[in-house]
Scaffold this motif. Structure first.
Motif, PDB file in Angstrom:
ATOM      1  N   SER A 736       0.853  -1.202   0.000  1.00  0.00           N
ATOM      2  CA  SER A 736       0.000   0.000   0.000  1.00  0.00           C
ATOM      3  C   SER A 736       0.879   1.239   0.000  1.00  0.00           C
ATOM      4  CB  SER A 736      -0.894   0.003   1.254  1.00  0.00           C
ATOM      5  OG  SER A 736      -0.054   0.126   2.410  1.00  0.00           O
ATOM      6  N   LYS A 737       0.275   2.370  -0.301  1.00  0.00           N
ATOM      7  CA  LYS A 737       1.015   3.633  -0.401  1.00  0.00           C
ATOM      8  C   LYS A 737       1.671   3.966   0.938  1.00  0.00           C
ATOM      9  CE  LYS A 737       1.413   6.778  -3.726  1.00  0.00           C
ATOM     10  NZ  LYS A 737       2.112   6.383  -4.948  1.00  0.00           N
ATOM     11  N   GLU A 738       0.921   3.761   2.038  1.00  0.00           N
ATOM     12  CA  GLU A 738       1.456   4.115   3.362  1.00  0.00           C
ATOM     13  C   GLU A 738       2.690   3.267   3.683  1.00  0.00           C
ATOM     14  OE1 GLU A 738      -1.736   3.166   2.915  1.00  0.00           O
ATOM     15  OE2 GLU A 738      -2.624   5.184   2.885  1.00  0.00           O
ATOM     16  N   LEU A 739       2.561   1.957   3.408  1.00  0.00           N
ATOM     17  CA  LEU A 739       3.682   1.062   3.693  1.00  0.00           C
ATOM     18  C   LEU A 739       4.901   1.445   2.864  1.00  0.00           C
ATOM     19  CD1 LEU A 739       2.367  -2.592   4.107  1.00  0.00           C
ATOM     20  CD2 LEU A 739       3.959  -1.392   5.599  1.00  0.00           C
ATOM     21  N   GLN A 740       4.655   1.796   1.611  1.00  0.00           N
ATOM     22  CA  GLN A 740       5.773   2.201   0.742  1.00  0.00           C
ATOM     23  C   GLN A 740       6.470   3.438   1.319  1.00  0.00           C
ATOM     24  OE1 GLN A 740       4.189   2.726  -3.215  1.00  0.00           O
ATOM     25  NE2 GLN A 740       4.417   0.557  -3.738  1.00  0.00           N
ATOM     26  N   THR A 741       5.673   4.418   1.714  1.00  0.00           N
ATOM     27  CA  THR A 741       6.260   5.658   2.271  1.00  0.00           C
ATOM     28  C   THR A 741       7.031   5.344   3.545  1.00  0.00           C
ATOM     29  OG1 THR A 741       4.257   6.740   1.457  1.00  0.00           O
ATOM     30  CG2 THR A 741       5.726   8.052   2.862  1.00  0.00           C
ATOM     31  N   GLU A 742       6.498   4.506   4.370  1.00  0.00           N
ATOM     32  CA  GLU A 742       7.154   4.185   5.647  1.00  0.00           C
ATOM     33  C   GLU A 742       8.516   3.525   5.397  1.00  0.00           C
ATOM     34  OE1 GLU A 742       6.681   1.022   9.288  1.00  0.00           O
ATOM     35  OE2 GLU A 742       4.899   1.434   8.061  1.00  0.00           O
ATOM     36  N   ARG A 743       8.533   2.622   4.443  1.00  0.00           N
ATOM     37  CA  ARG A 743       9.811   1.932   4.170  1.00  0.00           C
ATOM     38  C   ARG A 743      10.845   2.894   3.602  1.00  0.00           C
ATOM     39  NH1 ARG A 743       8.602  -4.332   2.465  1.00  0.00           N
ATOM     40  NH2 ARG A 743       7.487  -4.817   4.387  1.00  0.00           N
ATOM     41  N   GLN A 745      11.072   6.031   4.243  1.00  0.00           N
ATOM     42  CA  GLN A 745      11.553   6.880   5.341  1.00  0.00           C
ATOM     43  C   GLN A 745      12.528   6.122   6.236  1.00  0.00           C
ATOM     44  OE1 GLN A 745       7.941   8.178   7.197  1.00  0.00           O
ATOM     45  NE2 GLN A 745       7.701   9.986   5.860  1.00  0.00           N
TER      46      GLN A 745
END
Length: 1918
Positions: A736-743, A745
């Motif tokens: 998901s978009k959130e997981l991608q952003t978290e990784r 970061q």
């Protein structure tokens, strides 16, 4: 899917622009609007006609080729050009020509009568490279036009532009007729083509171009081009065919796969663009051969001529080739493909079919070979990839250093250049991704490496592998070989020729555009064709093993070395420091190997893990030393691997310095340039980031030590990281978009935290401990330039830190803040680079830049405290400086500077020849007013308690040289000095780091000042312990006064002393002197005084003016002058007025009393009685330096005199030598009178000799006898012939062939052999066959070829009228005086038979020769470094120096003069200036002739007389002052001492002084400790008051000023200068061997005493001088029972002291016992004299007894040492000629029959002791009726003789029995008559020979049996 063609263009000849060169222009293009994804390329019209647009007078056939254009985005456009020729319309041509003519006022260029054809090109532009398809399509368009087919051209072109084909896909499995794999196209003209797209588009398509290229150029040439392209060189192809140029370029790119060429690529370059060839960047370009001449000036371009098959490489271009053995293997495989018949060409039964494959198959096989090659080159590359970001896009970096290090290819030039190249950078970015589609190369590298390794060296197995790969390549290009059907129509010949009439018509734009638009609309509505890309994890292949060093064979015992390293580290951590210290040198040596370095890092890592990182001072010191050594010895590439492993360790190990202050190891290992290398930090950073990102995704932290290490332990992490990255890349689209952003970061934060960590680490290693000293500045380590290249080789030191200060202003500040600023800038650059590459956000980057200065400043503050504390620590490893003992008056100029004494080329002290290594040693160097002294202790702990001393007098320094030294115990290269001394010492020192460079410079200046003082009065001998300047001023004031006083008093005192001497000594009166009468002498006086009146009173005028106050001083003058020796020999008186003086042949002249006649002569000289002083003052002008001939010695037996002088001047002097016919100008009156006086002077000398006066009343010729008479009688007349032979021997040295030795030559001695006189034949003289003195006939030694005087050589000169002179028939008379002179001076001389002198010209060794020879001798004996070169061995260097050859020459000349004197002729030595070689020869002659000079007192007198008084230039030759510095050191006196040493060795019983005495003089004559050997003459010594010091002054407490006083003082205390074997024979004349084979190298040159330095300054010895000689070695503290054993080290101890001779030992013991008993010790000399006297009495008593005493049979060492065995000049029956027949006929035949043993062996005149195998007294029965007589029998095994003598001492034997004639020896019956009484019956035995029976009788039965046994042994040996 992709368009087959993007644009169709028609290009024609531009008739409007015909001026100059023609041009083309685009007539039509379709579509007219550019495609969005591929813009229309510019400049097509240039590429259609690369050689230029030109009209042709006839129609040419159509042509086709492919050009490649590269656009601004580096995309390649393939332009297929089809060119045909059209006839020009006349109207068009005329119109355009008329326009041109109007403009240019010229005639039209083309005549109207002829037809003209213009070119027209049809061009297809495409992104795809399908050459054959494009050729077919354009041919079809042309065919439709010329054949006038019904199909409209617009339809064909429209269909062509709308064709869409798949880019790749090939044969899909299971889809045999897949439309994707083979696309069939038709252009609507009844045609059909099948386009086969490759299966994998990443593999290049080559057709048969690669095979074609190899056929054109050959294997080696293509390999050269291949390597040149990979290493980024410029390559230019030449050919007359455009298509071949394109094919060759394409083939070169194909074999470079998987690397892609990223520089300029233009397969066909138009002529107008030729200036592109001068570009500085690499390129691959093709040019038509038409422009070949214009390419000749290119200096850096490799030119490949495809038509000629040559490759031309310019001189300035160096191509790095493939590493071996890969190059050889590749060549072999290529040869097997291209020429398979080569392998079986020699077979008797070659295979039936061994044809090469078809071109297409060959092409793929060749490409397969190159793929195989790249798989080997790049195997394991994926293990060196660092993945530093996974999301959003993978970021990958390649670690070159690790790759090269692990492959052990760090030194390989080719691979380094490839890895640094742009192509490889593209390779990493394209193929580095862990998750992508794979191709054939990935499979090879991952799965086939093991197979490739196994097949290595087996070409046939490799070939089968290659064929498998080739099959895959072929399939990739031809997925359907069967489907390749084409249906195409070709134009007929007729149609082509008829096309002249109709030109190619313009096409309808609208019609073509409609086709294009319709196709576009159809594509948009159709569903998109998505080809599923099969992505997968890229396999890494087998891991890279750490390859061993290439020098693995040297490290055969590496396991043992690793064990040593482990043990040492264990000892350190267990605090067993002594054990560790002993292992440390071995560890430091072992750390030169990579395995040991890795072992060190692993061992230390384990100790860190066990929390043992806090160390004590000594542990810390050892660990740091090992780390430094590890980093220092790393190779250029390898240091990154080792430094990477050490990086976490240097921040872990530490020691506590005080409360809260800790010093880490990094502060002690900062000196290595690796820390200033940006690429190193990048690689380390990326390695750590990879480990942390892996940990981030595994969600489990690894231990820090393993994370940070990139060595062997990191392999698992790297493998995991790539697998992980592949998995994450696969999952990324599903997140998901959130997981991608978290990784994203999280990854960014990880990189950011590592950047902070590395900023800290870098500050640790870049900030020096003492920030006031900018260490990084010195090493030039940090740079400001960006390291854009990923090559750490080219940017290994990224600029200079100095540049980072103020590059604009050009100056730099030295404040400590600059250090901080430089480090901050360096870290900022690093952070910018890695953060930008790793995608760190700008906010984080700004935060880092704010943080870095604070980190650095904080670390500087920590370091200040550490530095302050560390300075208080005492240095552990540096030993205490030892102070040297100084002589009285010796003062320190510079106190000790800490240095290391480094080993030189001598092996003894380094442990190489057994024993412990005394060098290198650590200590200090001291400079005193007298010496240079090193004193210290060995660094080897096994002998650390010994003291090493090496010193030499500062005055003996001959060469100083700066050197750089790398010490094995230290880690850094240090500055040093190499100091060479003429006392054969070499100090090779390296200054310790604590010695500042300016201090070392001060040391050098002081040293030079002391070595070359401005004046001789500034030398140590004058200045020791007193103020030298006051003394100089005082003496300078009245020096003239003292000279006058001396000259006034000289005469009278000398006269008085001589008179006194004559009272006590019997005066010599010549036996026949009265015959001449006083009238003769008066007459002589009158005749000699030609041009001036005689002044008879001149010699007496000053004698009466002597003041009584000076009498005491003057008596000293005469005592110390030459007078003592003149008195001893009874030469001369001071006054002519004494009546007895008229009977004296010589007198003492005071002519030189003021030293104005000859400054270098003594004040009193011996001259003939009859010559007045006025004549002398005129004669002296004829000689060099005014050194006219004077007498210096007289033979007491023959009364012949020895004279010395300087060489003759050339002008007017040799007048009486020159032949009368020589054309010469009329001499002036003065010249002729001087020559006449000189002649008379020589006559006066001759007249002064008794031998002359005997014959004075006779005719000179009356003594001659016929040359044809039997010469066996009158033995006294035979002597001159001996000299002829002797001199001929000297002359013939050059005639002998070197290396061919007859028995005579080998056995030849330096003595004059008594020659028997053979009959003389008138037919001619035999050529000389022997050599005199030396067995070598080399050029060096044959330089001594005297032009012998006619008398000596027995030659005659015919008279001018051709008739033989009377003298020819008369036997030659010897001359009374022989002049030994320079060959150059005596040239052209004649000899009058009535004159009494003769000339012997010899070539003397020049002082330059001596100087050069000595330099080479020093280098041979004391080499500066060890050399494995056999040409640099000691014996070879010794031979090259020719020192022994020079000694041999001097000895030969001396023996020659000696023999002349012994024969009764006088000799005058008149060589060079008379103060070098002359002095040597004259001194040696006296030493050999007169036993007095072989005593201590006599030798001193000889040196004082001949060397000092006669003015040898000690100061000048020894370069003792600044003025003589340029002349250099010339050891003339040392050469003389060496000659004396050689004689001493041969006659050890003839000298009172020992060898040590000679060494003592050799040392101190250059040491300047004593005034004795200073200054150049007596005149100079008197000026400075040196010669006659007051006795009171001598006894002052100051140091001894005279070496003689010092020797006397030492001699009284101990027998150090005394030779215990001294047992001289009366009037013994020595005749030494002078062959080089008989000479020995003086141990003075080679020995050394490291325990106390040179043993010639007795005050400096560890024990008191009173205890000389002393036993035992250096004082050692001994515990426990005292052992009697001593260890003697040859280069450490003074052996004469540790191992004294028996007599010295007994004398010493006697003194010790006397001291213990409280008795006053007796002087050693008194004890010795008593012992000697007792021994002599006993010997006399024993020898006087007639009975058989067994003591007589014992041979005494003393009596049987070699004595002189002169073969006197009188005849003896058994002597022979040795093949040196001086006047024998060349036709004389040897005696018939077998030569006797005596004939064979008598030439070996060797010593008695060698040839006396068994000896003793035997009674011998004489002839019948004669009695038995005792005889001394000697059994000689060497000569195979039994000789008998009257007595043991006899030198001439009574008789000889040849053992070859003996038939047997047996006991005999007791005789009845005359037998000796009281003898046992069995003591008799008989010796039976072929001629007679000898009856012999021994002392008793035992001795008789001994004799019988020994004789039988001799017989059996024979």
């Amino acid at each position: 899917m992709a368009r087959l063609a993007d644009y169709f263009v028609v290009v024609g000849y531009d008739l409007d622009k015909r001026e100059g060169e023609g041009q083309g222009r685009i007539l039509q293009r379709f579509p007219e609007k550019d495609w969005e994804d591929s813009p229309f390329p510019q400049g097509i019209e240039l590429f259609c006609q690369p050689s230029g647009w030109q009209l042709a007078p006839e129609q040419l056939s159509p042509s086709f080729f492919m050009a490649v254009l590269t656009d601004i985005n580096s995309e390649r456009n393939y332009c297929a050009c089809f060119t045909f020729w059209e006839a020009l319309d006349d109207s068009q041509l005329q119109k355009s020509e008329a326009e041109e003519a109007d403009e240019a006022d010229e005639e039209p260029a083309v005549p109207h009568t002829e037809k003209v054809f213009s070119p027209k090109s049809l061009v297809l532009v495409s992104r795809l490279d399908h050459t054959e398809v494009f050729r077919n399509c354009l041919s079809l368009v042309y065919t439709v036009h010329v054949e006038k087919l019904t199909v409209p051209l617009e339809t064909v072109v429209g269909n062509l532009l709308t064709c869409v084909i798949p880019i790749a896909g090939g044969a899909q499995p299971g889809h045999e007729e897949s439309p994707e794999s083979a696309r069939t196209i038709t252009l609507g003209a009844g045609d059909r083509q099948v386009i086969q797209t490759p299966i994998t588009d990443s593999l290049p398509v080559s057709g048969s171009t690669v095979a074609q290229l190899f056929r054109q150029l050959g294997i080696l040439n293509v390999l050269c081009l291949f390597c040149a392209a990979l290493t980024e060189h410029k390559i230019l192809f030449l050919s007359s065919s455009y298509q071949r140029l394109t094919d060759a370029c394409r083939a070169l790119l194909a074999i470079m796969f998987p690397l892609k060429y990223s520089f300029t690529y233009v397969p066909i370059l138009p002529g107008k663009l030729l200036e592109v060839l001068s570009t500085p960047t690499p390129f691959i370009i093709g040019v038509n051969s038409f422009f070949k001449s214009e390419t000749q000036e290119l200096l850096d371009v490799i030119i490949a001529d495809l038509d000629g098959g040559t490759v031309t490489i310019p001189e300035c271009v160096h191509i790095s080739l493939l590493p071996e053995p890969l190059l050889q293997q590749t060549q072999t495989l290529l040869s097997m493909v291209l020429d398979p018949e080569l392998e079986v060409a020699d077979h008797a039964f070659p295979p039936v079919s061994n044809q090469p494959s078809s071109l297409k198959i060959q092409d793929k096989e060749i490409r397969a070979i190159f793929l195989w090659l790249f798989a080997q080159l790049f195997q394991g590359y994926r293990w060196c990839l660092h993945i530093i970001r996974i999301h959003p896009e993978p970021v990958i970096r390649f670690h070159k250093a690790a790759f090269l290090g692990k492959r052990a290819l760090a030194e390989d030039d080719f691979l380094m250049k490839v890895l640094d190249g742009m192509a490889f950078a593209g390779f990493v970015s394209e193929r580095g991704a862990p998750y992508r589609t794979t191709d054939l190369f990935d499979d090879l590298v991952a799965h086939q490496v093991q197979r490739i390794r196994q097949e290595e060296g087996e070409p046939h197995r490799t070939m089968s592998h290659v064929k498998e790969v080739a099959e895959q390549l072929f399939k990739n290009e031809n997925p359907y070989p069967a489907v390749a059907m084409h249906k195409l129509q070709r134009p007929s010949e007729k149609a082509q020729t008829s096309a002249q009439a109709s030109p190619f018509p313009p096409l309808d734009d609208v019609a073509v555009q409609l086709f294009v638009d319709h196709a576009n609309a159809k594509l948009k509505t159709a569903p998109p064709v998505v080809k599923a890309e099969v992505k997968a994890m890229v396999p890494s292949g087998p891991a890279l093993g750490v390859t061993v060093d290439r020098s693995a064979h040297v490290m055969a015992n590496s396991a043992r070395r690793l064990e040593v390293v482990r043990n040492c580290i264990t000892y350190i951590f267990e605090n067993k420091m002594l054990e560790a210290k002993k292992l440390m040198p071995a560890v430091l040596r072992a750390l030169k190997g990579r395995a040991a370095r890795l072992c060190l890092t692993q061992e230390l890592n384990q100790h860190v893990l066990q929390n043992r990182a806090v160390l004590n001072d000594q542990q810390f010191d050892y660990i740091v030393r090992m780390m430094n050594c590890t980093l220092q010895d790393c190779s250029h590439m390898d240091e990154h691997g080792i430094a990477a492993a050490l990086l976490p360790l240097v921040t872990a190990f530490c020691r506590k310095l005080g409360a809260g202050i800790t010093q880490f190891a990094y502060s002690c290992v900062q000196e290595h340039t690796v820390w200033t290398n940006m690429q190193f930090w990048e690689a380390m950073f990326y390695s750590d980031v990879q480990n942390h990102i892996r940990a981030l995704y595994l969600e489990s932290e690894e231990e820090p030590g393993t994370q940070e290490q990139e060595g062997g332990d990191g392999r698992r992490d790297q493998q995991g990281a790539l697998e992980l990255a592949s998995e994450q890349s696969r999952l990324w689209p599903t997140l998901s978009k959130e997981l991608q952003t978290e990784r994203v970061q999280k990854e960014e934060s990880t990189v950011f935290s590592q950047a902070i960590h590395y900023a800290n680490r870098m500050s640790y290693l870049l900030l020096p401990l003492d920030t006031s000293k900018n260490r990084l500045l010195r090493s030039g380590g940090l740079g400001d330039q960006e390291s854009v290249s990923n090559s750490y080789v080219t940017n290994s030191i990224a600029g200079s830190m100095a540049e980072s200060y103020d590059t604009e202003s050009g100056f730099e500040d030295a404040e400590s803040s600059d250090v901080a600023n430089s480090v901050v800038r360096f870290i900022n650059r690093f952070v910018d680079k890695v953060c930008n590459e790793s995608g760190v956000t700008n906010e984080h980057l700004k935060a880092l830049h704010i943080m870095i200065p604070d980190i650095v400043q904080m670390h500087i503050e920590t370091l200040d405290a550490v530095h302050r504390e560390s300075k208080r620590l005492p240095p552990i490893q540096k030993p205490k400086l030892l102070r040297p003992l100084l002589l009285p008056g010796e003062e320190l100029v510079m106190d000790g500077m800490r240095v290391h004494l480094v080993p030189d080329g001598r092996d003894e002290a380094t442990g190489q020849m057994g024993g412990p290594a005394l060098l290198p040693a650590e200590g200090a160097i001291f400079l005193t007013t007298y010496r240079l002294i090193f004193k210290g202790t060995p660094t080897d702990p096994l002998v650390g308690e010994q003291v090493v001393t090496r010193s030499f007098p500062i005055a003996s320094l001959t060469k100083e040289k700066r050197i750089s030294v790398s010490l094995p115990m230290d880690q850094f290269v240090q500055e040093g000095l190499q100091l060479r001394s003429c006392t054969f010492q070499l100090l090779k020192i390296a200054f310790d780091e604590e010695v500042a460079s300016d201090l070392a410079e001060v040391f050098r200046k002081h040293m030079h000042k002391l070595r070359y003082p401005p004046h001789v009065e500034d030398t140590f001998a004058f200045t020791a312990g007193q103020s030298g300047k006051l003394a100089v001023e005082h003496k300078a004031k009245d020096k003239n006064q003292s000279l006058k006083t001396l000259s006034k008093n000289l005469v009278k005192t000398a006269k008085r002393t001589i008179g006194r001497q004559y009272v006590t000594r019997k005066k010599y009166v010549p036996p026949t002197w009265e015959n001449r009468g006083s009238f003769q002498s008066e007459l002589d006086e009158d005749e000699i005084s030609v041009s001036e009146d005689l002044e008879p009173s001149s010699s007496l005028t000053l004698s009466s003016t002597m003041r009584s106050s000076d009498r005491q001083t003057m008596s000293n003058v005469v005592e110390r002058a030459c007078c003592r020796d003149y008195q001893r020999m009874g030469l001369g008186t001071l006054s002519n007025s004494l009546t007895r003086s008229k009977n004296e042949p010589f007198r003492i002249s005071t002519l030189n009393r003021m030293y104005d006649t000859c400054k270098s002569y003594p004040g009193l000289l011996i001259v003939p009685q009859s010559v007045p002083d006025t004549t002398l003052s005129r004669i002296c002008r004829c000689y060099r330096q005014n050194r006219f001939p004077v007498v210096c010695w007289r033979n007491s037996r023959t009364k012949a005199v020895l004279l010395r002088s300087g060489g003759l001047h050339a002008k007017g002097v040799v007048g009486f030598f020159k032949s009368p016919n020589a054309p010469a100008a009329v001499p002036s009156q003065a010249d002729s009178s001087t020559s006449l006086e000189q002649e008379k002077y020589l006559q006066a000398i001759i007249s002064s000799m008794p031998s002359y006066s005997e014959n004075s009343g006779r005719n000179t010729l009356s003594g001659f006898t016929s040359a044809h008479m039997n010469t066996s009688d009158l033995s006294d007349k035979l002597r001159p012939q001996r000299f002829g032979a002797l001199l001929k021997q000297m002359a013939s040295a050059k005639d002998d062939v070197p290396g061919t030795f007859s028995r005579g030559a080998l056995g030849q001695r330096a003595k004059v052999i008594s020659l028997s006189q053979p009959k003389v034949s008138a037919k001619g003289k035999s050529s000389p066959r022997g050599k005199w003195g030396s067995i070598r006939g080399s050029g060096r030694l044959s330089a001594y070829n005297p032009d012998v005087g006619p008398r000596l050589a027995g030659k005659e000169s015919p008279q001018s009228n051709g008739a033989l002179s009377e003298a020819l028939f008369l036997r030659q008379q010897k001359a009374s005086l022989y002049i030994i002179g320079d060959k150059a001076q005596l040239k052209g001389g004649r000899q009058d038979s009535f004159q009494q002198w003769d000339m012997v010209s010899i070539e003397v060794c020049d002082v330059r020769q001596v100087k050069n020879s000595f330099k080479k001798l020093m280098k041979a004996c004391v080499p500066s470094c060890t050399s494995s070169d056999p040409n640099m061995s000691f014996l070879r260097c010794l031979e090259d120096s020719d020192w022994m050859g020079l000694l041999s020459k001097v000895l030969q000349t001396s023996v020659l003069v000696l023999e002349l004197l012994e024969s009764g002729s006088s000799a005058m030595v008149s060589l060079e200036d008379g103060w070098d070689v002359t002095t040597q020869v004259v001194s040696l002659v006296q030493l050999l002739s007169d036993p007095y000079y072989r005593t201590l007192e006599g030798f001193r007198l000889l040196l004082e007389k001949e060397w000092m008084s006669f003015g040898h230039r000690f100061s000048h030759r020894g370069a003792q002052t600044l003025a003589s510095q340029s002349s250099g050191f010339t050891p003339v006196f040392l050469q003389f001492l060496d000659c004396v040493h050689q004689i001493h060795l041969q006659f050890p019983m003839e000298f009172e002084f020992s060898q040590y005495y000679l060494k003592f003089l050799a040392y101190h004559y250059v040491s300047n400790r004593f005034k004795t050997f200073l200054l150049d003459s007596d005149a100079e010594r008197i000026e400075l008051g040196v010669l006659y010091e007051e006795k009171g002054e001598r006894k002052s407490p100051q140091a001894c000023k005279s070496v003689w006083d010092h020797i006397d003082r030492l001699n009284k205390k101990g027998p150090v200068f005394y030779n215990f074997m001294f047992a001289p024979e009366d009037d013994e004349v020595l005749r030494p061997y002078s062959n080089i084979s008989n000479l020995r190298v003086w141990d003075f040159y080679t020995e050394e005493t490291l325990s106390e330095g040179p043993p010639y300054d007795w005050e400096l010895r560890p024990s008191r001088p009173e205890k000389i000689p002393e036993e035992g070695g250096p004082d050692k503290a001994e515990t426990g029972p005292k052992s009697q054993r001593r260890v003697a080290w040859p280069c450490y101890d003074q052996l004469s002291k540790v191992l004294p001779d028996a007599i010295s030992k007994l004398l010493h013991d006697l003194q010790s016992l006397e001291a213990e008993l409280g008795q006053s010790p007796e002087r050693w000399r008194e004890t010795w004299d008593k012992l000697k006297a007792t021994a002599q009495r006993q010997e006399a008593r024993l020898e006087s007894k007639p009975s058989f005493s067994s003591s007589l049979l014992m041979s005494s060492n003393l009596s049987h040492q070699r004595r002189s065995q002169p073969v006197y000049l009188q005849d003896s029956p058994s002597s022979l000629t040795l093949g040196l027949d001086c006047e024998a006929s060349a036709t004389s035949t040897p005696a018939p029959g077998r030569q006797s043993t005596s004939t064979l062996y008598s030439q070996f005149q060797s010593s008695e002791s060698e040839n006396r195998s068994f000896e003793g007294i035997l009674y011998k029965k004489g002839a019948p009726l004669k009695s038995w007589k005792p005889r001394w029998f000697v059994l000689d095994k060497t000569k195979h003789q039994l000789r008998y003598y009257d007595a043991r001492q006899d030198k001439e034997y009574k008789g000889v029995i040849e053992l070859t004639e003996v038939e047997g020896v047996a006991p005999a019956a007791v005789p009845t008559i005359g037998a000796p009484k009281n003898v046992e019956e069995k003591a008799y035995f008989d010796l039976k020979t072929t001629k007679r029976v000898y009856n012999l009788c021994a002392q008793d039965t035992f001795h008789a049996l001994q004799w019988i046994e020994n004789i039988q042994n001799c017989l059996s040996d024979a």
